[in-house]
Motif scaffolding. Structure first.
Motif, PDB file in Angstrom:
ATOM      1  N   ARG A 123     -13.595  -4.661  -0.870  1.00  0.00           N
ATOM      2  CA  ARG A 123     -12.908  -3.483  -1.401  1.00  0.00           C
ATOM      3  C   ARG A 123     -13.924  -2.399  -1.763  1.00  0.00           C
ATOM      4  O   ARG A 123     -13.731  -1.218  -1.466  1.00  0.00           O
ATOM      5  CB  ARG A 123     -12.067  -3.843  -2.624  1.00  0.00           C
ATOM      6  N   ALA A 124     -15.023  -2.816  -2.376  1.00  0.00           N
ATOM      7  CA  ALA A 124     -16.063  -1.858  -2.766  1.00  0.00           C
ATOM      8  C   ALA A 124     -16.654  -1.172  -1.534  1.00  0.00           C
ATOM      9  O   ALA A 124     -16.931   0.026  -1.554  1.00  0.00           O
ATOM     10  CB  ALA A 124     -17.155  -2.569  -3.557  1.00  0.00           C
ATOM     11  N   GLN A 125     -16.811  -1.925  -0.466  1.00  0.00           N
ATOM     12  CA  GLN A 125     -17.362  -1.372   0.778  1.00  0.00           C
ATOM     13  C   GLN A 125     -16.422  -0.314   1.353  1.00  0.00           C
ATOM     14  O   GLN A 125     -16.859   0.742   1.821  1.00  0.00           O
ATOM     15  CB  GLN A 125     -17.586  -2.507   1.794  1.00  0.00           C
ATOM     16  N   ILE A 126     -15.128  -0.601   1.309  1.00  0.00           N
ATOM     17  CA  ILE A 126     -14.156   0.348   1.847  1.00  0.00           C
ATOM     18  C   ILE A 126     -14.010   1.554   0.899  1.00  0.00           C
ATOM     19  O   ILE A 126     -13.848   2.686   1.344  1.00  0.00           O
ATOM     20  CB  ILE A 126     -12.797  -0.370   2.092  1.00  0.00           C
ATOM     21  N   ARG A 150     -13.678   6.930  -2.856  1.00  0.00           N
ATOM     22  CA  ARG A 150     -14.422   7.956  -3.597  1.00  0.00           C
ATOM     23  C   ARG A 150     -13.988   9.359  -3.195  1.00  0.00           C
ATOM     24  O   ARG A 150     -13.890  10.239  -4.041  1.00  0.00           O
ATOM     25  CB  ARG A 150     -15.910   7.754  -3.338  1.00  0.00           C
ATOM     26  N   TYR A 151     -13.721   9.573  -1.904  1.00  0.00           N
ATOM     27  CA  TYR A 151     -13.283  10.898  -1.465  1.00  0.00           C
ATOM     28  C   TYR A 151     -11.768  10.992  -1.283  1.00  0.00           C
ATOM     29  O   TYR A 151     -11.270  11.934  -0.685  1.00  0.00           O
ATOM     30  CB  TYR A 151     -14.023  11.293  -0.175  1.00  0.00           C
ATOM     31  N   GLN A 152     -11.087   9.999  -1.831  1.00  0.00           N
ATOM     32  CA  GLN A 152      -9.615  10.004  -1.878  1.00  0.00           C
ATOM     33  C   GLN A 152      -8.972  10.256  -0.521  1.00  0.00           C
ATOM     34  O   GLN A 152      -7.989  10.994  -0.407  1.00  0.00           O
ATOM     35  CB  GLN A 152      -9.138  11.045  -2.904  1.00  0.00           C
ATOM     36  N   VAL A 153      -9.534   9.634   0.485  1.00  0.00           N
ATOM     37  CA  VAL A 153      -8.910   9.682   1.808  1.00  0.00           C
ATOM     38  C   VAL A 153      -7.674   8.785   1.776  1.00  0.00           C
ATOM     39  O   VAL A 153      -6.659   9.075   2.399  1.00  0.00           O
ATOM     40  CB  VAL A 153      -9.906   9.223   2.891  1.00  0.00           C
ATOM     41  N   LEU A 154      -7.783   7.690   1.038  1.00  0.00           N
ATOM     42  CA  LEU A 154      -6.656   6.782   0.798  1.00  0.00           C
ATOM     43  C   LEU A 154      -6.452   6.644  -0.713  1.00  0.00           C
ATOM     44  O   LEU A 154      -7.410   6.785  -1.483  1.00  0.00           O
ATOM     45  CB  LEU A 154      -6.940   5.398   1.392  1.00  0.00           C
ATOM     46  N   THR A 155      -5.209   6.354  -1.125  1.00  0.00           N
ATOM     47  CA  THR A 155      -4.946   6.095  -2.543  1.00  0.00           C
ATOM     48  C   THR A 155      -5.409   4.674  -2.874  1.00  0.00           C
ATOM     49  O   THR A 155      -5.645   3.860  -1.980  1.00  0.00           O
ATOM     50  CB  THR A 155      -3.446   6.214  -2.870  1.00  0.00           C
ATOM     51  N   GLU A 156      -5.504   4.380  -4.167  1.00  0.00           N
ATOM     52  CA  GLU A 156      -5.925   3.035  -4.595  1.00  0.00           C
ATOM     53  C   GLU A 156      -4.978   1.971  -4.028  1.00  0.00           C
ATOM     54  O   GLU A 156      -5.408   0.913  -3.576  1.00  0.00           O
ATOM     55  CB  GLU A 156      -5.954   2.944  -6.130  1.00  0.00           C
ATOM     56  N   LYS A 157      -3.680   2.286  -4.057  1.00  0.00           N
ATOM     57  CA  LYS A 157      -2.688   1.324  -3.541  1.00  0.00           C
ATOM     58  C   LYS A 157      -2.880   1.107  -2.048  1.00  0.00           C
ATOM     59  O   LYS A 157      -2.800  -0.009  -1.544  1.00  0.00           O
ATOM     60  CB  LYS A 157      -1.262   1.833  -3.804  1.00  0.00           C
ATOM     61  N   GLU A 158      -3.108   2.212  -1.344  1.00  0.00           N
ATOM     62  CA  GLU A 158      -3.311   2.106   0.104  1.00  0.00           C
ATOM     63  C   GLU A 158      -4.563   1.283   0.402  1.00  0.00           C
ATOM     64  O   GLU A 158      -4.577   0.465   1.324  1.00  0.00           O
ATOM     65  CB  GLU A 158      -3.420   3.510   0.728  1.00  0.00           C
ATOM     66  N   ILE A 159      -5.597   1.509  -0.388  1.00  0.00           N
ATOM     67  CA  ILE A 159      -6.831   0.749  -0.174  1.00  0.00           C
ATOM     68  C   ILE A 159      -6.570  -0.741  -0.370  1.00  0.00           C
ATOM     69  O   ILE A 159      -7.027  -1.572   0.420  1.00  0.00           O
ATOM     70  CB  ILE A 159      -7.953   1.255  -1.105  1.00  0.00           C
ATOM     71  N   ASP A 160      -5.819  -1.082  -1.401  1.00  0.00           N
ATOM     72  CA  ASP A 160      -5.513  -2.508  -1.632  1.00  0.00           C
ATOM     73  C   ASP A 160      -4.827  -3.126  -0.419  1.00  0.00           C
ATOM     74  O   ASP A 160      -5.136  -4.238  -0.016  1.00  0.00           O
ATOM     75  CB  ASP A 160      -4.629  -2.662  -2.878  1.00  0.00           C
TER      76      ASP A 160
END
Lengths: 278, 123
Positions: free
Chosen positions: B84-87, B104-114
Motif C-alpha cells: 500500500r505504501a508503495q502504491i 500523495r498526489y491524490q490521483v486515487l482516493t484512500e478508498k480506491e487505493i485500498d
C-alpha cells in the motif's frame, strides 16, 4: 534486465546526465549523447532524427509506408504559396529572411538585443507584424504550412545551436530549459526526462517512449492523432496535458528555453522536417 | 491417543475444515470477488489507476513494461501495508521512481487505493 537498466540509469545520472549547474552545455551534450549510445548501442547517430522509429522496428514499417505518400505534402505546397505571396505592403517573407526559405537551422538562437531565445515561428510572426500583417497562431493552422515549406527546404541542414559567451543571459536561458526538462510536474509527476531519457525505449501500453535525442529535427509534424500538421510547442502542450500539468503558453519563455536546450542536445543531427508520426 | 486414533482425528479435522469451507466460502468468495473486481476495474482504467500503462497484469490487454510484471505479489510483499505504501507514494522507496504517486498526489482516493491494493495483492 531491470537491474541492468537501473544501474545504467544510475550510472548515467551519476555520470552527468543529471547535469549539474557547473557542467558546460558541451559537457551536458556529451553526457546526453553517451547515455543514448549506451542504451541503444545498435542505433547509429544519424537515425535519431527518425525519433521512435529509430528503435521501433514494427512502427517503422508502417511509418515508411506512410512516408511514401507523405501526409504533410499539401501543407508544404500551401506554405510555398504563403512564402511567395506578397503582404499588403508588397513585401514578402524574403525581405525579412534574405537567405530564405532554407533557414530552419538558424533557429532557435539567442537574440542579444531582445535578450531572449528566438524561434522560427516567433521570427516569422515578427516579420508579419513588421509588415502590418496579423500574427499567426502558434499551435495550429497556417503557421504550420509556412513552417512545413521552410522545413522541407531546410532538409539536410545540420543543427548547430550556439550559446554565445558574450551574453550570460544566453547560458541562463539554456539552464532554464535544462531545468524544465528535468523537473517533474503535473499530478502524474513526470519530467520530460522520466519518460524520454530514463525510460526511452520502454513501452507505455503499446507506445514505445521515444528518445529525446532528435526530438526537434522534424517539425512541424503531421500526427495521425491530430489529422494535420502541428508545431513543436503544440506537442509540448500535449505532453504537459498528458501528465496532468497545466501547459505553458506556446512560444512563451518556458517552451522557448526548453526548445533551446533540446535543440542544443541535438547539435550535429540533420534536419528532416516536416515529419509524420502516428 | 493411539497412532491410528490420531490419524482419524486428523482426518476428521480436515473434513470438518473442508465442510466449513464449503459452507462459508461461497458467500465470502462472492463478496471478496466483487471487491476484487472493483479493484481490478480501478487498476485497469486509464483514467484511474492505469496500472497497465506500465505493468503486465494477468487478464489485462496491451500492458507496458516500464515497471515490473505484477505477479506473485504476496511473495514480493508479504506485508500488505508495504505494498500500500508503495502504491501511495513510490518515491519513498525510490526517489527516482517513474511511478505515479497515487495517494500523495491524490490521483486515487484512500478508498480506491485500498481496493487497488487488495486486487494487486491477489495477483
Amino acid at each position: 534486465m531491470n537491474k541492468v537498466i537501473k544501474s545504467l540509469v544510475a550510472l548515467a545520472l551519476a555520470g552527468g546526465v543529471t547535469m549539474t549547474a557547473q557542467a558546460s552545455p558541451e559537457q551536458d551534450r556529451a553526457a546526453f549523447v553517451k547515455y543514448y549510445k549506451d542504451r541503444f548501442p545498435e542505433v547509429p547517430m544519424e537515425e535519431y532524427p527518425n525519433g521512435v522509429y529509430a528503435i521501433d522496428k514494427v512502427g517503422r514499417e508502417n511509418w515508411e509506408a506512410i512516408e511514401e505518400f507523405p501526409p504533410y505534402e499539401p501543407f508544404i505546397d500551401s506554405g510555398q504559396e504563403m512564402w511567395e505571396k506578397p503582404f499588403a505592403n508588397g513585401k514578402t517573407y524574403k525581405d525579412c529572411f534574405p537567405d530564405g526559405p532554407a533557414i530552419a537551422a538558424k533557429y532557435p538562437h539567442w537574440d542579444k538585443k531582445k535578450g531572449m531565445v528566438v524561434t522560427l515561428p516567433l521570427a516569422l510572426n515578427e516579420c508579419r507584424k513588421a509588415n502590418g500583417e496579423k500574427p499567426l497562431k502558434y499551435k495550429k493552422g497556417p503557421i504550420n504550412d509556412l513552417l512545413a515549406y521552410i522545413a522541407y527546404e531546410s532538409r539536410g541542414q545540420k543543427i548547430d545551436v550556439k550559446i554565445p559567451e558574450d551574453d550570460p543571459r544566453a547560458l541562463e536561458a539554456y539552464e532554464k530549459g535544462k531545468k524544465f526538462y528535468f523537473t517533474r510536474r503535473g499530478q502524474l509527476n513526470f519530467s520530460c526526462a522520466s519518460c524520454h531519457l530514463q525510460n526511452a525505449g520502454m513501452r507505455v501500453r503499446t507506445e514505445i517512449l521515444s528518445p529525446s535525442l532528435g526530438h526537434v529535427t522534424h517539425w512541424p509534424t503531421y500526427r495521425s492523432k491530430w489529422g494535420t500538421v502541428g508545431t513543436l510547442h503544440r506537442r509540448f502542450t500535449g505532453c504537459n496535458k498528458n501528465i496532468r500539468a497545466k501547459p505553458f503558453k506556446a512560444q512563451g519563455e518556458q517552451y522557448r528555453n526548453l526548445e533551446y536546450f533540446l535543440t542544443y542536445m541535438s547539435n550535429g543531427l540533420k534536419l528532416n522536417g516536416p515529419g509524420s508520426r502516428k | 491417543m493411539t497412532r491410528s486414533n490420531t490419524k482419524l482425528a486428523l482426518a476428521a479435522g480436515i473434513l470438518a475444515v473442508m465442510a466449513g469451507q464449503l459452507a462459508v466460502v461461497p458467500g465470502a468468495a462472492a463478496e471478496g470477488n466483487s471487491a476484487l473486481e472493483e479493484g481490478k476495474k480501478l487498476a485497469f482504467s486509464r483514467k484511474k489507476g492505469n496500472c497497465l500503462a506500465c505493468h503486465m497484469i494477468e487478464g489485462g490487454t496491451s500492458p507496458g513494461n516500464v515497471g515490473p510484471p505484477l505477479i506473485a505479489m504476496k511473495a514480493r510483499y508479504p506485508d500488505r501495508a508495504k505494498l500500500r505504501a508503495q502504491i501511495w507514494d513510490a518515491s519513498q522507496a525510490n526517489p527516482d521512481t517513474a511511478m505515479v504517486l497515487f495517494g500523495r498526489y491524490q490521483v486515487l482516493t484512500e478508498k480506491e487505493i485500498d481496493k487497488v491494493v487488495d486486487f494487486i495483492w491477489s495477483l
